[in-house]
Scaffold this motif. Sequence first.
Motif, short mmCIF file in Angstrom:
data_model
loop_
_atom_site.label_atom_id
_atom_site.label_comp_id
_atom_site.label_asym_id
_atom_site.label_seq_id
_atom_site.Cartn_x
_atom_site.Cartn_y
_atom_site.Cartn_z
N THR A 186 -35.47 38.96 20.04
CA THR A 186 -34.02 38.97 19.85
C THR A 186 -33.53 37.53 19.70
N ARG A 187 -32.36 37.38 19.17
CA ARG A 187 -31.76 36.07 18.98
C ARG A 187 -30.51 35.96 19.84
N VAL A 188 -30.36 34.80 20.50
CA VAL A 188 -29.23 34.58 21.41
C VAL A 188 -28.59 33.24 21.07
N ALA B 237 -32.24 34.15 29.15
CA ALA B 237 -33.40 35.03 29.31
C ALA B 237 -32.98 36.39 29.85
N GLN B 238 -32.00 36.40 30.76
CA GLN B 238 -31.51 37.68 31.28
C GLN B 238 -30.90 38.51 30.15
N GLU B 239 -30.16 37.87 29.28
CA GLU B 239 -29.59 38.58 28.13
C GLU B 239 -30.71 39.16 27.26
N ALA B 240 -31.75 38.38 27.02
CA ALA B 240 -32.89 38.87 26.23
C ALA B 240 -33.57 40.03 26.94
N ARG B 241 -33.73 39.93 28.26
CA ARG B 241 -34.35 41.00 29.05
C ARG B 241 -33.51 42.28 28.97
N PHE C 78 -34.08 43.89 25.68
CA PHE C 78 -35.39 44.53 25.67
C PHE C 78 -35.32 45.89 26.35
N LEU C 79 -34.72 45.94 27.54
CA LEU C 79 -34.59 47.22 28.25
C LEU C 79 -33.76 48.21 27.44
N GLN C 80 -32.71 47.73 26.80
CA GLN C 80 -31.89 48.61 25.97
C GLN C 80 -32.70 49.16 24.79
N SER C 81 -33.61 48.35 24.26
CA SER C 81 -34.47 48.83 23.16
C SER C 81 -35.39 49.95 23.62
N LEU C 82 -35.65 50.02 24.92
CA LEU C 82 -36.46 51.09 25.50
C LEU C 82 -35.61 52.31 25.88
N PHE D 207 -35.82 34.66 21.23
CA PHE D 207 -36.60 35.02 22.41
C PHE D 207 -37.60 36.09 22.01
N ALA D 208 -38.88 35.83 22.25
CA ALA D 208 -39.94 36.82 22.08
C ALA D 208 -40.40 37.20 23.49
N LEU D 209 -40.50 38.50 23.78
CA LEU D 209 -40.84 38.98 25.12
C LEU D 209 -42.10 39.83 25.09
N ALA D 210 -42.86 39.73 26.18
CA ALA D 210 -44.07 40.54 26.34
C ALA D 210 -44.19 40.96 27.80
#
Length: 145
Positions: free
Chosen positions: A16-18, A40-44, A47-51, A85-88
């Motif tokens: 995602t982009r912030v 990072a919290q916004e990116a997290r 990510f959760l919303q994408s799930l 932000f790329a998350l894994a």
Amino acid sequence: MPRIQIVLPERFAFETRVDIRIGDINYAGHLGNDAVLRLAQEARLRFLQSLGYPHELSIEGLGVVVADTAILYRAEAFHGEVLRFALAVDDLGARGFDLLYQASNDKTGKEVARLKTGLVFFDYVSRKPAAMPPAFLERLGVTSE
């Protein structure tokens, strides 16, 4: 003094982009260390919303709390720039997991920071840590053997 190491995976599960806002800038004129965690919290959250989870307090009847955090700063970032932000997901356990983040300048690709947050599932009714919900693992695409 030994430095923290955060080893990133070859592939990330989410990106995602912030935007960096003026409130994210410190007195030195660049992205503040406290702001990196907020971004990072916004990116997290995204990510959760994408799930399919609306926020961090609504994951199969539980929430998650941040148990620990590590940040490696690689470069400055400035107001008006956009961070990619790329998350894994990493280190899945009975009660939680780690999220790894790579924050890079969206325009130049230059790495700005690496982060790790250790997340623990938490039952806000009993006020205690809880087991990771199997349905959460399914949404991650992880199968139990």
